[in-house]
Design a protein around this motif. Structure first.
Motif, short mmCIF file in Angstrom:
data_model
loop_
_atom_site.label_atom_id
_atom_site.label_comp_id
_atom_site.label_asym_id
_atom_site.label_seq_id
_atom_site.Cartn_x
_atom_site.Cartn_y
_atom_site.Cartn_z
N GLY A 59 0.80 -1.21 0.00
CA GLY A 59 0.00 0.00 0.00
C GLY A 59 0.83 1.27 0.00
N SER A 60 2.14 1.14 0.10
CA SER A 60 3.03 2.29 0.12
C SER A 60 3.56 2.54 -1.29
CB SER A 60 4.21 2.01 1.06
OG SER A 60 5.18 3.02 0.94
N SER A 61 3.81 3.80 -1.61
CA SER A 61 4.36 4.12 -2.92
C SER A 61 5.88 4.03 -2.92
CB SER A 61 3.93 5.53 -3.33
OG SER A 61 4.43 6.48 -2.40
N GLN A 62 6.49 3.79 -1.75
CA GLN A 62 7.94 3.70 -1.65
C GLN A 62 8.41 2.29 -2.01
OE1 GLN A 62 8.53 4.91 2.41
NE2 GLN A 62 8.84 7.04 1.82
N PRO A 63 9.56 2.18 -2.67
CA PRO A 63 10.08 0.86 -3.03
C PRO A 63 10.58 0.11 -1.79
CG PRO A 63 11.66 2.55 -3.62
CD PRO A 63 10.42 3.26 -3.16
N PRO A 64 10.61 -1.22 -1.83
CA PRO A 64 11.12 -1.99 -0.71
C PRO A 64 12.60 -1.71 -0.47
CG PRO A 64 10.02 -3.40 -2.30
CD PRO A 64 10.12 -2.06 -2.91
N VAL A 65 13.05 -1.92 0.75
CA VAL A 65 14.45 -1.71 1.12
C VAL A 65 15.04 -3.04 1.58
CG1 VAL A 65 14.15 0.70 1.75
CG2 VAL A 65 13.82 -1.05 3.48
N LYS A 66 16.35 -3.19 1.40
CA LYS A 66 17.02 -4.42 1.85
C LYS A 66 17.07 -4.40 3.36
CE LYS A 66 20.88 -7.39 0.89
NZ LYS A 66 22.06 -7.61 0.07
N ILE A 67 16.53 -5.45 3.99
CA ILE A 67 16.47 -5.50 5.45
C ILE A 67 17.35 -6.61 6.02
CG2 ILE A 67 14.20 -4.43 5.60
CD1 ILE A 67 13.00 -7.22 5.96
N TYR A 91 14.16 -8.28 1.25
CA TYR A 91 13.64 -6.91 1.17
C TYR A 91 12.33 -6.81 1.93
CZ TYR A 91 17.12 -6.46 -2.48
OH TYR A 91 18.30 -6.45 -3.17
N GLY A 92 12.13 -5.66 2.56
CA GLY A 92 10.91 -5.43 3.32
C GLY A 92 10.35 -4.06 3.01
N PRO A 93 9.21 -3.73 3.60
CA PRO A 93 8.61 -2.42 3.37
C PRO A 93 9.54 -1.30 3.82
CG PRO A 93 7.11 -3.87 4.57
CD PRO A 93 8.43 -4.56 4.51
N ALA A 94 9.47 -0.18 3.10
CA ALA A 94 10.27 0.99 3.49
C ALA A 94 9.92 1.38 4.91
CB ALA A 94 9.99 2.14 2.53
N GLY A 95 10.92 1.70 5.71
CA GLY A 95 10.70 2.09 7.10
C GLY A 95 10.81 0.93 8.07
N GLN A 131 8.25 -8.52 12.99
CA GLN A 131 8.71 -8.88 11.64
C GLN A 131 7.68 -8.40 10.63
OE1 GLN A 131 11.53 -10.29 10.71
NE2 GLN A 131 12.28 -10.50 12.78
N PRO A 132 8.11 -7.99 9.44
CA PRO A 132 7.15 -7.55 8.43
C PRO A 132 6.27 -8.72 7.98
CG PRO A 132 9.37 -7.58 7.53
CD PRO A 132 9.49 -7.87 8.98
N SER A 133 5.02 -8.42 7.63
CA SER A 133 4.11 -9.48 7.20
C SER A 133 4.36 -9.90 5.76
CB SER A 133 2.66 -9.02 7.37
OG SER A 133 2.41 -7.88 6.57
N ARG A 134 5.02 -9.06 4.98
CA ARG A 134 5.39 -9.39 3.60
C ARG A 134 6.86 -9.03 3.38
NH1 ARG A 134 1.03 -10.34 0.13
NH2 ARG A 134 -0.96 -9.72 1.01
N ILE A 135 7.56 -9.94 2.69
CA ILE A 135 8.95 -9.70 2.33
C ILE A 135 9.15 -10.17 0.90
CG2 ILE A 135 9.83 -9.91 4.68
CD1 ILE A 135 10.76 -12.75 3.95
N ALA A 136 10.28 -9.78 0.31
CA ALA A 136 10.68 -10.28 -1.00
C ALA A 136 12.11 -10.78 -0.87
CB ALA A 136 10.60 -9.17 -2.04
N MET A 137 12.46 -11.81 -1.66
CA MET A 137 13.79 -12.39 -1.60
C MET A 137 14.34 -12.61 -2.99
SD MET A 137 15.13 -15.95 0.11
CE MET A 137 14.63 -16.96 -1.25
#
Length: 122
Positions: free
Chosen positions: A59-67, A80-84, A94-100
């Motif tokens: 729902g954020s317009s910011q790109p994911p960041v490497k966490i 990668y997780g949500p920005a912030g 922990q974030p509910s959604r991540i990318a790998m």
């Protein structure tokens, strides 16, 4: 010279090298993303098909960041997780959604499994 001892030594060395090479090939040949990912204290399952860039759709317009990163075989893959997302605070949820990274130029999006420590969003 006892040829039986020499033969047993050659067979033993050959078996040792073969098992080592088999183990290395099994550990390093993992390209693609797993169908289940345990990262930190949360278990994640794939959310949709892999894409060519990390995308979380939170729902954020910011790109994911490497966490962080995780090991798949002997390879380290970026997570990668949500920005912030605060990765320095161990008590933060922990974030509910991540990318790998999948190791083949694609990124798989994952969502936390219900009851596994994350509150997955739909």
């Amino acid at each position: 010279m006892n040829w039986r001892i020499v033969g047993c030594g050659v067979v033993g060395i050959g078996a040792f090298v073969a098992i080592g090479l088999l183990g290395l090939s099994m550990a390093t040949s993992r390209i693609g993303c797993p169908d289940r990912l345990q990262w930190a204290s949360v278990a994640y399952v794939p959310d949709r098909a892999a894409t060519h860039s990390p995308s979380i759709e939170d729902g954020s317009s910011q790109p994911p960041v490497k966490i962080g990163s995780t090991l798949i075989g002997l390879a380290s893959r970026g997570v990668y997780g949500p920005a912030g997302t605060d990765v320095s605070d161990a008590s933060a949820p922990q974030p509910s959604r991540i990318a790998m990274e999948c190791g083949d130029g694609t990124y798989q999006t994952y969502r936390g499994e219900p009851g596994a420590g994350a509150s997955p969003s739909s």
